[in-house]
Design a protein around this motif. Structure first.
Motif, PDB file in Angstrom:
ATOM      1  N   ILE A 113       0.936  -1.424   0.005  1.00  0.00           N
ATOM      2  CA  ILE A 113      -0.078  -0.060  -0.028  1.00  0.00           C
ATOM      3  C   ILE A 113       0.879   1.263  -0.080  1.00  0.00           C
ATOM      4  N   GLY A 114       1.851   1.359   0.580  1.00  0.00           N
ATOM      5  CA  GLY A 114       2.813   2.453   0.954  1.00  0.00           C
ATOM      6  C   GLY A 114       3.474   2.577  -0.504  1.00  0.00           C
ATOM      7  N   THR A 115       3.735   1.573  -0.959  1.00  0.00           N
ATOM      8  CA  THR A 115       4.631   1.827  -2.221  1.00  0.00           C
ATOM      9  C   THR A 115       3.643   2.398  -3.533  1.00  0.00           C
ATOM     10  N   ILE A 116       2.419   1.769  -3.705  1.00  0.00           N
ATOM     11  CA  ILE A 116       1.599   2.271  -4.704  1.00  0.00           C
ATOM     12  C   ILE A 116       1.109   3.556  -4.172  1.00  0.00           C
ATOM     13  N   VAL A 117       0.806   3.986  -3.056  1.00  0.00           N
ATOM     14  CA  VAL A 117       0.444   5.459  -2.801  1.00  0.00           C
ATOM     15  C   VAL A 117       1.510   6.471  -3.165  1.00  0.00           C
ATOM     16  N   ALA A 118       2.606   5.963  -2.589  1.00  0.00           N
ATOM     17  CA  ALA A 118       3.740   7.096  -2.731  1.00  0.00           C
ATOM     18  C   ALA A 118       4.427   7.179  -4.113  1.00  0.00           C
ATOM     19  N   MET A 119       4.258   6.053  -4.922  1.00  0.00           N
ATOM     20  CA  MET A 119       4.670   5.957  -6.361  1.00  0.00           C
ATOM     21  C   MET A 119       3.585   6.720  -7.324  1.00  0.00           C
ATOM     22  N   THR A 120       2.336   6.526  -6.875  1.00  0.00           N
ATOM     23  CA  THR A 120       1.106   7.117  -7.805  1.00  0.00           C
ATOM     24  C   THR A 120       1.347   8.562  -7.519  1.00  0.00           C
ATOM     25  N   HIS A 121       1.516   9.087  -6.321  1.00  0.00           N
ATOM     26  CA  HIS A 121       1.793  10.733  -6.047  1.00  0.00           C
ATOM     27  C   HIS A 121       3.002  11.076  -6.963  1.00  0.00           C
ATOM     28  N   ILE A 122       4.221  10.242  -7.036  1.00  0.00           N
ATOM     29  CA  ILE A 122       5.315  10.796  -7.369  1.00  0.00           C
ATOM     30  C   ILE A 122       5.166  10.900  -9.181  1.00  0.00           C
ATOM     31  N   LEU A 123       4.412   9.884  -9.773  1.00  0.00           N
ATOM     32  CA  LEU A 123       4.459   9.665 -11.102  1.00  0.00           C
ATOM     33  C   LEU A 123       3.108  10.410 -11.699  1.00  0.00           C
ATOM     34  N   LEU A 124       2.193  11.095 -10.906  1.00  0.00           N
ATOM     35  CA  LEU A 124       1.052  11.596 -11.439  1.00  0.00           C
ATOM     36  C   LEU A 124       1.436  12.875 -12.307  1.00  0.00           C
ATOM     37  N   PRO A 125       2.318  13.391 -12.153  1.00  0.00           N
ATOM     38  CA  PRO A 125       2.258  14.650 -13.234  1.00  0.00           C
ATOM     39  C   PRO A 125       2.895  14.021 -14.435  1.00  0.00           C
ATOM     40  N   PHE A 126       3.516  12.895 -14.606  1.00  0.00           N
ATOM     41  CA  PHE A 126       3.993  12.081 -15.836  1.00  0.00           C
ATOM     42  C   PHE A 126       2.810  12.030 -16.810  1.00  0.00           C
ATOM     43  N   MET A 127       1.757  11.628 -15.919  1.00  0.00           N
ATOM     44  CA  MET A 127       0.227  11.244 -16.748  1.00  0.00           C
ATOM     45  C   MET A 127      -0.340  12.487 -17.062  1.00  0.00           C
ATOM     46  N   ILE A 128      -0.356  13.638 -16.150  1.00  0.00           N
ATOM     47  CA  ILE A 128      -1.339  14.646 -16.521  1.00  0.00           C
ATOM     48  C   ILE A 128      -0.635  15.395 -17.616  1.00  0.00           C
ATOM     49  N   LEU A 129       0.621  15.577 -17.731  1.00  0.00           N
ATOM     50  CA  LEU A 129       1.371  16.333 -18.771  1.00  0.00           C
ATOM     51  C   LEU A 129       0.969  16.162 -20.204  1.00  0.00           C
ATOM     52  N   PRO A 130       1.160  14.660 -20.589  1.00  0.00           N
ATOM     53  CA  PRO A 130       0.691  14.289 -21.827  1.00  0.00           C
ATOM     54  C   PRO A 130      -0.803  14.452 -22.111  1.00  0.00           C
ATOM     55  N   LEU A 131      -1.445  13.946 -21.217  1.00  0.00           N
ATOM     56  CA  LEU A 131      -2.765  14.138 -21.254  1.00  0.00           C
ATOM     57  C   LEU A 131      -3.406  15.805 -21.581  1.00  0.00           C
ATOM     58  N   TYR A 132      -2.739  16.746 -20.741  1.00  0.00           N
ATOM     59  CA  TYR A 132      -3.024  18.013 -20.871  1.00  0.00           C
ATOM     60  C   TYR A 132      -2.791  18.479 -22.093  1.00  0.00           C
ATOM     61  N   SER A 133      -1.555  18.107 -22.765  1.00  0.00           N
ATOM     62  CA  SER A 133      -1.057  18.613 -24.034  1.00  0.00           C
ATOM     63  C   SER A 133      -2.121  18.190 -25.462  1.00  0.00           C
ATOM     64  N   VAL A 134      -2.491  16.984 -25.430  1.00  0.00           N
ATOM     65  CA  VAL A 134      -3.339  16.417 -26.335  1.00  0.00           C
ATOM     66  C   VAL A 134      -4.741  17.083 -26.005  1.00  0.00           C
ATOM     67  N   MET A 135      -5.456  16.989 -24.847  1.00  0.00           N
ATOM     68  CA  MET A 135      -6.657  17.910 -24.786  1.00  0.00           C
ATOM     69  C   MET A 135      -6.460  19.334 -25.105  1.00  0.00           C
ATOM     70  N   LYS A 136      -5.525  19.881 -24.741  1.00  0.00           N
ATOM     71  CA  LYS A 136      -5.641  21.384 -25.046  1.00  0.00           C
ATOM     72  C   LYS A 136      -5.701  21.640 -26.839  1.00  0.00           C
ATOM     73  N   SER A 137      -5.365  20.732 -27.625  1.00  0.00           N
ATOM     74  CA  SER A 137      -5.426  20.740 -28.884  1.00  0.00           C
ATOM     75  C   SER A 137      -6.599  20.205 -29.434  1.00  0.00           C
ATOM     76  N   ILE A 138      -7.780  19.780 -28.551  1.00  0.00           N
ATOM     77  CA  ILE A 138      -9.137  19.412 -29.219  1.00  0.00           C
ATOM     78  C   ILE A 138      -9.733  20.522 -29.121  1.00  0.00           C
TER      79      ILE A 138
END
Length: 245
Positions: A113-138
């Motif tokens: 649980i600790g590994t999943i929670v901490a790594m999800t928080h740390i890696l979340l920006p790496f998911m948001i940024l590509p999604l945002y760049s694509v959504m902004k162009s729609i």
């Protein structure tokens, strides 16, 4: 993996109670996929909100997304120890609100649980940024056109908007998954015995046991596995549909 030399110099398998690396590899893959999926669930609404808001507001909120990059990885990881431990902030809040009693505090650190929670928080920006760049162009006119032709909001989103974000989803998923499968600092600090990845044992054999051959073998298998998964993705989706912004 899980091989050794016997007294005669022949290569044999380890006893069943010592065959750890195959299970560790499977667990590393499963947890990396779960972290990638959680980043998608959390990151998609955030990216959609950022892409839908006016530029001034979205720029201010984007600073909150980028803020973790300005903080040390070690600081972010150890902060989760303070939050998730038995006498930590989260357990104290649950006890104060009456959801659990003081003798039934949740063990959320030094495990998976600790590994999943901490790594999800740390890696979340790496998911948001590509999604945002694509959504902004729609263009928002696509959704308005679908609504004008009788589609409900859900149908327009599912059949018009969501398919156009697939390149961003693919880019974010690959980026998060490859980073997750190669992490070893965060699992070493918050994972305990059950939440460690195969990469922690690569580091152990490189730095402690000095069994560089075994470390190189496991690392080569891990690299080959990542390349194989990428080739499968390229075959099914295509690297041309990958958009990082």
């Amino acid at each position: 993996m899980d091989m050794r030399y016997d007294a005669d110099g022949s290569i044999v398998r380890q006893p069943e109670n010592r065959r750890v690396y195959v299970d560790l590899m499977i667990k590393t893959l499963w947890m990396s996929m779960l972290i990638t999926f959680l980043c998608f669930l959390l990151g998609y609404p955030v990216a959609f909100l950022l892409a839908s808001l006016p530029m001034r507001t979205s720029s201010l909120l984007m600073m909150l997304v980028l803020l973790p990059f300005w903080t040390s990885l070690l600081v972010r990881t150890t902060t989760w120890i303070a939050i998730l431990q038995s006498q930590g902030i989260l357990n104290n809040m649950l006890v104060a609100l009456g959801f659990i009693d003081d003798q039934s505090r949740l063990q959320m650190i030094y495990n998976e649980i600790g590994t999943i929670v901490a790594m999800t928080h740390i890696l979340l920006p790496f998911m948001i940024l590509p999604l945002y760049s694509v959504m902004k162009s729609i263009s928002p006119t696509y959704m308005r056109a679908a609504r004008s032709m009788g589609a409900t909001g859900y149908t327009a989103f599912r059949r018009v908007y969501f398919p156009q974000t697939l390149p961003g989803i693919g880019a974010g998923a690959i980026l998060v998954f490859i980073l997750a499968i190669g992490y070893y600092i965060t699992p070493a600090l918050v994972g305990g015995e059950s939440g460690r990845f195969i990469t922690n044992f690569i580091a152990y054999h490189m730095q402690v046991s000095l069994n560089w051959g075994l470390a190189a073998a496991i690392a080569s298998l891990l690299l080959g596995l990542v390349i194989a998964l990428y080739l499968i993705y390229n075959r099914l989706v295509g690297s041309d549909n990958l958009k990082l912004g």
